[in-house]
Design an enzyme around this catalytic site. Structure first.
Site, PDB file in Angstrom:
ATOM      1  N   GLU A   1     -11.347   4.051   0.489  1.00 33.59           N
ATOM      2  CA  GLU A   1     -11.314   5.365   1.139  1.00 33.59           C
ATOM      3  C   GLU A   1     -12.155   6.378   0.379  1.00 33.59           C
ATOM      4  O   GLU A   1     -12.246   6.300  -0.854  1.00 33.59           O
ATOM      5  CB  GLU A   1      -9.884   5.918   1.151  1.00 33.59           C
TER       6      GLU A   1
ATOM      7  N   HIS B   1       0.170  -3.086   3.527  1.00 37.49           N
ATOM      8  CA  HIS B   1      -0.796  -3.168   4.628  1.00 37.49           C
ATOM      9  C   HIS B   1      -1.753  -4.366   4.516  1.00 37.49           C
ATOM     10  O   HIS B   1      -1.961  -5.100   5.478  1.00 37.49           O
ATOM     11  CB  HIS B   1      -1.632  -1.888   4.691  1.00 37.49           C
TER      12      HIS B   1
ATOM     13  N   LYS C   1      -9.219   4.802  -3.812  1.00 37.18           N
ATOM     14  CA  LYS C   1      -9.363   6.181  -3.319  1.00 37.18           C
ATOM     15  C   LYS C   1     -10.591   6.827  -3.948  1.00 37.18           C
ATOM     16  O   LYS C   1     -11.044   6.393  -5.013  1.00 37.18           O
ATOM     17  CB  LYS C   1      -8.136   6.997  -3.738  1.00 37.18           C
TER      18      LYS C   1
END
Ligand code: NDP
Length: 459
Positions: A203, A227, A326
């Site tokens: 991300e 996930h 991230k």
């Protein structure tokens, strides 16, 4: 077909999940299925009037572009019941005044959810009540088992809906159709033809004010343990005969039971890192450790990578690389399948060095096939070219898909108890190695590609 009216009781109705994901998800469900009969009851410990609450519901529906005709009856009928869910009397009073059939949705902090389940065990719930729970399902294998035992003392397994919203994402569910409805792919979906699988969720987003939750979890627990392992299960499970939840969830659990850190070595198979200050999409991102609400002594990782193997006949010796980070310079949310090279390329034909690949882009959804083809000029000199197909737009938000299934009593898009335990069993040796300091916490600058050498499979 009209559905029987179900009461959706949201415990934690004033929280972030309800506002940002649940109510808009419900809005998109109702826009696709306006005939669906659902009563919504909000419950939280804050003082709110019915009017304040119905305004919130209306706003969330408007955000989901639900038209007035479909939104009106639900917004008019919705009620708010101020409830401290940890107060036995108040919880009992709430249950007494809502109409069955009932879905009790726990949009509560996880520790509160566990305590409320203990209370429900004492109080009991109306027959046929469904419980919808958010992750995390426990903090480790032992607590996940204990939570499962406790839930089963309240309702049977078929009425427990453990939610992972990735199971409502159309580009992830596309894996099922792609694998099992294409003759072309079915026979090559195994170690005989596939060399490596990468499941990536990188991300560009940094912490974005979520320290309270994220600093206690980190990338491994937030993304990989939940996930990405769900994506792996869909990717690697055996073919179901039907899409019946019992069958599909059994096959997912079966494949998860085969998953282990690569070469059964949790130290060599895992890497962790944390971002430092950097520039991302033109803005300055502070060092993770300096973000408000972060406790640097926890050593929480913002990027985790774990290579796993599947100890079964179909996948033995194929590395599956799971990675999520991230504040990276580039968002990469995709499953990359690298095929083995052909057994022999005719002498005189000049192939590229690159292996053929199938890339399933999760956001935005696309399927890309990289193949060797004629280059311009000499027809026997090949280059790698892409065939690309765009996926259709999702009909509703992931939470809409999941809520629809829960309201129908269909557990297909939720996680069964034994699956939830397997997810912890897989990562527990890694968490232990990290806690013991056996794996260095590396660093990468926000906006960079992450630390060097990521994605390499240990020998
Ligand atoms: P929040 O803290 O924003 O919301 C929880 C709500 O529950 C708050 O309104 C809180 O009230 C209320 N609450 C706390 N204790 C009680 C009680 N005893 N009785 C009644 N209400 C109570 O959390 P989130 O919405 O972010 O998260 C909820 C769940 O969803 C968690 O399990 C989380 O892991 C999961 N989740 C959240 C996501 C997100 O993006 N937010 C994404 C995926 C999962 P108060 O403010 O007064 O404490």
């Amino acid at each position: 077909m009209p559905h029987a009216p179900t009461t959706l009781v949201i415990l934690g109705a004033s929280g972030d999940l309800t506002r940002r994901l649940l109510l808009p998800g419900l809005g998109t469900l109702l826009s696709v299925e306006p005939e669906r009969a659902v009563r919504v009851v909000g419950a939280d410990r804050v003082e709110l009037s019915d009017e304040d609450w119905s305004t919130r519901v209306g706003e969330a529906f408007a955000e989901a572009e639900l038209d007035e005709a479909a939104a009106g009856p639900v917004v008019e009928e919705t009620r708010y019941v101020r409830t401290d869910a940890l107060d036995e009397g108040q919880l009992r009073a709430l249950l007494d005044q809502v109409e069955a059939p009932l879905v009790l949705y726990f949009a509560l902090p996880p520790s509160v959810t566990v305590q409320v389940c203990a209370l429900l065990e004492r109080i009991g719930v109306p027959r046929g009540t469904r419980l919808a729970l958010e992750k995390p399902f426990g903090n480790d294998l032992d607590t996940a088992r204990e939570l499962n035992r406790q839930l089963l003392r309240v309702v049977p397994e078929d009425d427990i809906f453990r939610i992972d919203h990735f199971l409502g994402v159309n580009t992830i569910l596309n894996l099922v159709g792609l694998r099992f409805a294409n003759r072309l792919l079915q026979p090559i979906w195994s170690r005989d033809h596939i060399e490596k699988v990468e499941i990536l969720y990188d991300e560009t987003l940094a912490l974005e004010g979520r320290a309270g939750y994220y600093d206690g979890a980190g990338a491994l627990m937030d993304m990989l343990q939940s996930h990405l392992l769900q994506i792996l299960a869909f990717f690697a499970m055996e073919a179901p005969a039907t899409m019946d939840a019992k069958e599909v969830r059994s096959l997912k659990a079966q494949v998860l039971r085969a998953v282990h850190p690569w070469r059964h070595d949790p130290v060599a198979s895992s890497r962790r890192a944390r971002y430092t200050a950097g520039t991302l999409e033109g803005r300055e991102v502070p060092d993770y450790a300096a973000e408000e609400g972060v406790d640097p002594s926890r050593g929480t990782e913002t990027l985790a990578e774990l290579v796993v193997q599947l100890d079964n006949a179909r996948w033995a010796d194929v590395p599956f690389v799971l990675r999520s980070g991230k504040a990276l310079g580039q968002a990469r949310k995709e499953v990359v399948v690298t095929f083995r090279p052909p057994a022999h390329v005719p002498t005189g034909l000049q192939d590229t060095d690159a292996n053929d690949r199938l890339v399933l882009e999760l956001k935005p959804g696309a399927v890309v096939l990289d193949l060797s083809m004629n280059a311009e000029g000499d027809p026997f000199v090949l280059e790698q070219k892409e065939l690309q197909a765009q996926l259709g737009k999702a009909r509703m938000l992931p939470y809409g898909e999941i809520l629809g299934a829960i309201l129908d009593g269909d557990p297909l898009l939720t996680i069964r108890g034994d699956e939830a335990e397997e997810l912890w069993r897989i990562v527990e040796p890694v968490l232990e190695a990290w806690r013991d300091g056996k794996v260095e916490l590396e660093e990468y600058a926000a906006g960079s590609d992450g630390p060097e050498g990521w994605g390499t499979v240990p020998g």
